[in-house]
Motif scaffolding. Structure first.
Motif, PDB file in Angstrom:
ATOM      1  N   MET A  91       0.840  -1.187   0.000  1.00 59.54           N
ATOM      2  CA  MET A  91       0.000   0.000   0.000  1.00 59.54           C
ATOM      3  C   MET A  91       0.880   1.244   0.000  1.00 59.54           C
ATOM      4  N   LEU A  92       0.374   2.315  -0.585  1.00 62.85           N
ATOM      5  CA  LEU A  92       1.040   3.619  -0.549  1.00 62.85           C
ATOM      6  C   LEU A  92       0.030   4.612   0.010  1.00 62.85           C
ATOM      7  N   LEU A 101       3.514   6.611   3.654  1.00 62.49           N
ATOM      8  CA  LEU A 101       3.721   5.371   4.394  1.00 62.49           C
ATOM      9  C   LEU A 101       3.519   4.199   3.448  1.00 62.49           C
ATOM     10  N   LEU A 102       4.467   3.249   3.455  1.00 65.97           N
ATOM     11  CA  LEU A 102       4.390   2.084   2.577  1.00 65.97           C
ATOM     12  C   LEU A 102       4.477   0.794   3.399  1.00 65.97           C
ATOM     13  N   PRO A 103       3.357   0.229   3.819  1.00 62.75           N
ATOM     14  CA  PRO A 103       3.375  -1.085   4.445  1.00 62.75           C
ATOM     15  C   PRO A 103       3.378  -2.196   3.389  1.00 62.75           C
ATOM     16  N   ARG A 104       4.012  -3.306   3.707  1.00 64.45           N
ATOM     17  CA  ARG A 104       4.093  -4.434   2.785  1.00 64.45           C
ATOM     18  C   ARG A 104       4.017  -5.733   3.577  1.00 64.45           C
ATOM     19  N   VAL A 105       3.362  -6.751   3.018  1.00 73.15           N
ATOM     20  CA  VAL A 105       3.270  -8.049   3.668  1.00 73.15           C
ATOM     21  C   VAL A 105       3.409  -9.141   2.612  1.00 73.15           C
ATOM     22  N   LEU A 161       7.696  -1.987   6.861  1.00 67.92           N
ATOM     23  CA  LEU A 161       7.088  -0.670   7.022  1.00 67.92           C
ATOM     24  C   LEU A 161       8.121   0.365   6.589  1.00 67.92           C
ATOM     25  N   GLU A 162       7.706   1.261   5.685  1.00 69.08           N
ATOM     26  CA  GLU A 162       8.633   2.236   5.120  1.00 69.08           C
ATOM     27  C   GLU A 162       7.979   3.622   5.120  1.00 69.08           C
ATOM     28  N   VAL A 163       8.749   4.617   5.488  1.00 65.63           N
ATOM     29  CA  VAL A 163       8.305   6.009   5.417  1.00 65.63           C
ATOM     30  C   VAL A 163       9.176   6.710   4.384  1.00 65.63           C
ATOM     31  N   GLU A 164       8.516   7.312   3.389  1.00 64.27           N
ATOM     32  CA  GLU A 164       9.239   7.971   2.302  1.00 64.27           C
ATOM     33  C   GLU A 164       8.996   9.473   2.355  1.00 64.27           C
ATOM     34  N   TYR A 165      10.058  10.238   2.129  1.00 68.32           N
ATOM     35  CA  TYR A 165       9.986  11.700   2.118  1.00 68.32           C
ATOM     36  C   TYR A 165      10.343  12.201   0.726  1.00 68.32           C
ATOM     37  N   TRP A 171      13.002  12.715  -6.880  1.00 70.38           N
ATOM     38  CA  TRP A 171      13.875  12.196  -5.828  1.00 70.38           C
ATOM     39  C   TRP A 171      13.137  12.122  -4.492  1.00 70.38           C
ATOM     40  N   SER A 172      13.461  11.063  -3.721  1.00 74.96           N
ATOM     41  CA  SER A 172      12.930  10.949  -2.360  1.00 74.96           C
ATOM     42  C   SER A 172      13.885  10.116  -1.520  1.00 74.96           C
ATOM     43  N   THR A 173      13.741  10.217  -0.215  1.00 69.94           N
ATOM     44  CA  THR A 173      14.499   9.394   0.716  1.00 69.94           C
ATOM     45  C   THR A 173      13.525   8.538   1.517  1.00 69.94           C
ATOM     46  N   ALA A 174      14.044   7.513   2.186  1.00 69.91           N
ATOM     47  CA  ALA A 174      13.166   6.596   2.915  1.00 69.91           C
ATOM     48  C   ALA A 174      13.898   6.011   4.116  1.00 69.91           C
ATOM     49  N   VAL A 175      13.132   5.683   5.139  1.00 71.15           N
ATOM     50  CA  VAL A 175      13.603   4.853   6.246  1.00 71.15           C
ATOM     51  C   VAL A 175      12.681   3.639   6.304  1.00 71.15           C
ATOM     52  N   PHE A 176      13.211   2.481   6.674  1.00 75.09           N
ATOM     53  CA  PHE A 176      12.397   1.266   6.632  1.00 75.09           C
ATOM     54  C   PHE A 176      12.761   0.291   7.746  1.00 75.09           C
ATOM     55  N   TYR A 177      11.822  -0.615   7.995  1.00 74.42           N
ATOM     56  CA  TYR A 177      11.990  -1.693   8.967  1.00 74.42           C
ATOM     57  C   TYR A 177      11.388  -2.960   8.364  1.00 74.42           C
ATOM     58  N   ASP A 178      12.146  -4.057   8.361  1.00 78.04           N
ATOM     59  CA  ASP A 178      11.691  -5.340   7.827  1.00 78.04           C
ATOM     60  C   ASP A 178      11.756  -6.404   8.912  1.00 78.04           C
ATOM     61  N   VAL A 179      10.848  -7.369   8.850  1.00 79.43           N
ATOM     62  CA  VAL A 179      10.859  -8.482   9.792  1.00 79.43           C
ATOM     63  C   VAL A 179      10.193  -9.681   9.139  1.00 79.43           C
ATOM     64  N   GLY A 180      10.671 -10.881   9.433  1.00 74.82           N
ATOM     65  CA  GLY A 180      10.008 -12.064   8.907  1.00 74.82           C
ATOM     66  C   GLY A 180      10.941 -13.239   8.745  1.00 74.82           C
ATOM     67  N   ASN A 181      10.348 -14.387   8.381  1.00 75.19           N
ATOM     68  CA  ASN A 181      11.133 -15.603   8.229  1.00 75.19           C
ATOM     69  C   ASN A 181      10.298 -16.669   7.524  1.00 75.19           C
ATOM     70  N   ALA A 182      10.968 -17.699   7.060  1.00 76.65           N
ATOM     71  CA  ALA A 182      10.324 -18.928   6.616  1.00 76.65           C
ATOM     72  C   ALA A 182      10.439 -19.942   7.748  1.00 76.65           C
ATOM     73  N   PHE A 183       9.451 -20.837   7.882  1.00 77.93           N
ATOM     74  CA  PHE A 183       9.422 -21.738   9.027  1.00 77.93           C
ATOM     75  C   PHE A 183       8.537 -22.943   8.723  1.00 77.93           C
ATOM     76  N   ASN A 184       8.658 -23.970   9.566  1.00 84.31           N
ATOM     77  CA  ASN A 184       7.842 -25.174   9.408  1.00 84.31           C
ATOM     78  C   ASN A 184       6.686 -25.240  10.389  1.00 84.31           C
ATOM     79  N   ASN A 185       6.829 -24.613  11.551  1.00 84.91           N
ATOM     80  CA  ASN A 185       5.737 -24.533  12.515  1.00 84.91           C
ATOM     81  C   ASN A 185       5.945 -23.301  13.384  1.00 84.91           C
ATOM     82  N   PHE A 186       4.861 -22.797  13.951  1.00 90.08           N
ATOM     83  CA  PHE A 186       4.930 -21.548  14.700  1.00 90.08           C
ATOM     84  C   PHE A 186       5.768 -21.679  15.971  1.00 90.08           C
ATOM     85  N   GLU A 187       5.888 -22.884  16.513  1.00 95.29           N
ATOM     86  CA  GLU A 187       6.683 -23.058  17.728  1.00 95.29           C
ATOM     87  C   GLU A 187       8.152 -22.741  17.501  1.00 95.29           C
TER      88      GLU A 187
END
Length: 233
Positions: A91-92, A101-105, A161-165, A171-187
Motif C-alpha cells: 500500500m502507498l 507510508l508504505l506497508p508491505r506483507v 514498514l517504510e516512510v518515504e519523504y 527524488w525521495s528518501t526513505a527509512v524502513f523496517y523489515d521483519v520475517g522468516n520462513a518456518f515449518n511450525n509456529f513453535e
C-alpha cells in the motif's frame, strides 16, 4: 536447474482485477545438502490480483495485492500431495504533502503431511533479499539442515514498514523496517529483523531504489547495500 512450461487462461474482472487459472509443467534438477535430486510434476493453480494507483510513474497513493493457490499430488507426478496458498500486498498511503507510508506483507502456507524434503526446493519458502528482509542475503533465512544449510520451509511470513519523504518530483528518501522468516511450525518461528535508509529516483521505467540495510538484534550485525529497479506497486 528449473524448467517450466505453463498454460494460463486469464480474465479481467474490472477495476484492475485480474483472475486466472493455469496448469504448469515443472522439471527441476537440484542439489541439496550434498544430495542430488530431480522432480517432474504438473501443478494446477489459480491467481487473483489487483493494482490501483493514481499515477504509474510517480504514484502518491494506491495499493497492489496478489493471491495464488497451487498444488499437486502423486497422480500428477509429485512425490506427495500438497496444497499451497500464497499472498503479497503493498500500500502507498499519503501522510502529508511530502511524507508517505508504505506497508508491505508477504505470506505463504503449505498443507502437506509428508516431510518437507518431498517438495522440490523451488516450491519451498525462503526469506531474505531485496523484497524481503533486506538486511539478509537472498534466501538466506529459513529452516536449516543438520549441517546448517538453509533448506526452506513450509510457511512464510514477512512484513515491512517504510516512510518515504519526497524531496523533488523525481527524488525521495526513505527509512524502513523489515521483519520475517520462513518456518515449518509456529513453535520454531524466529523473527530476523533489519532497518535502514534508502534513496529513490523515479524514472518512466519505474523507481531506482538504493537501500542500506542493517541487521537488528544479532551479535555481529551486517550491512547490506540493496539496489532494485521496478515499480514498488
Amino acid at each position: 536447474a528449473l524448467w517450466t512450461m505453463e498454460g494460463e487462461q486469464a480474465r479481467s474482472l474490472g477495476y484492475g482485477i485480474v483472475g486466472s487459472a493455469y496448469l504448469q509443467f515443472r522439471q527441476e534438477d537440484f542439489s541439496e545438502s550434498g544430495q542430488e535430486g530431480s522432480s517432474t510434476l504438473f501443478m494446477p493453480g489459480l491467481r487473483f490480483s489487483q493494482r490501483r494507483v493514481d499515477n504509474l510513474i510517480r504514484p502518491h497513493k494506491g495499493f497492489r495485492y496478489a493471491l495464488e493457490s497451487r498444488g499437486s499430488g502423486q497422480a500428477l507426478g509429485a512425490e506427495s500431495n500438497f496444497l499451497q496458498l500464497l499472498g503479497n500486498g503493498d500500500m502507498l498511503i499519503p501522510l502529508t504533502t511530502r511524507f508517505s507510508l508504505l506497508p508491505r506483507v508477504q505470506w505463504g502456507v503449505t498443507w502437506q503431511k509428508d516431510p518437507l524434503t518431498d517438495l522440490p526446493p523451488s516450491l519451498r519458502f525462503y526469506a531474505g533479499g531485496d523484497r524481503s528482509v533486506r538486511g539478509y542475503a537472498y534466501q538466506s533465512l529459513g529452516p536449516k539442515d543438520s549441517s546448517g544449510n538453509v533448506i526452506g520451509g513450509k510457511h512464510l511470513l514477512v512484513g515491512s514498514l517504510e516512510v518515504e519523504y519526497s524531496i523533488t518530483q523525481n527524488w525521495s528518501t526513505a527509512v524502513f523496517y523489515d521483519v520475517g522468516n520462513a518456518f515449518n511450525n509456529f513453535e520454531d518461528l524466529t523473527w530476523p529483523q533489519s532497518a535502514g535508509l534508502g534513496v529513490r529516483y523515479y524514472t518512466p521505467a519505474g523507481p531506482v531504489r538504493v537501500d542500506l540495510a542493517r541487521q537488528i538484534n544479532v551479535d555481529n550485525p551486517a550491512l547490506r547495500l540493496v539496489v532494485t529497479i521496478g515499480f514498488a506497486l
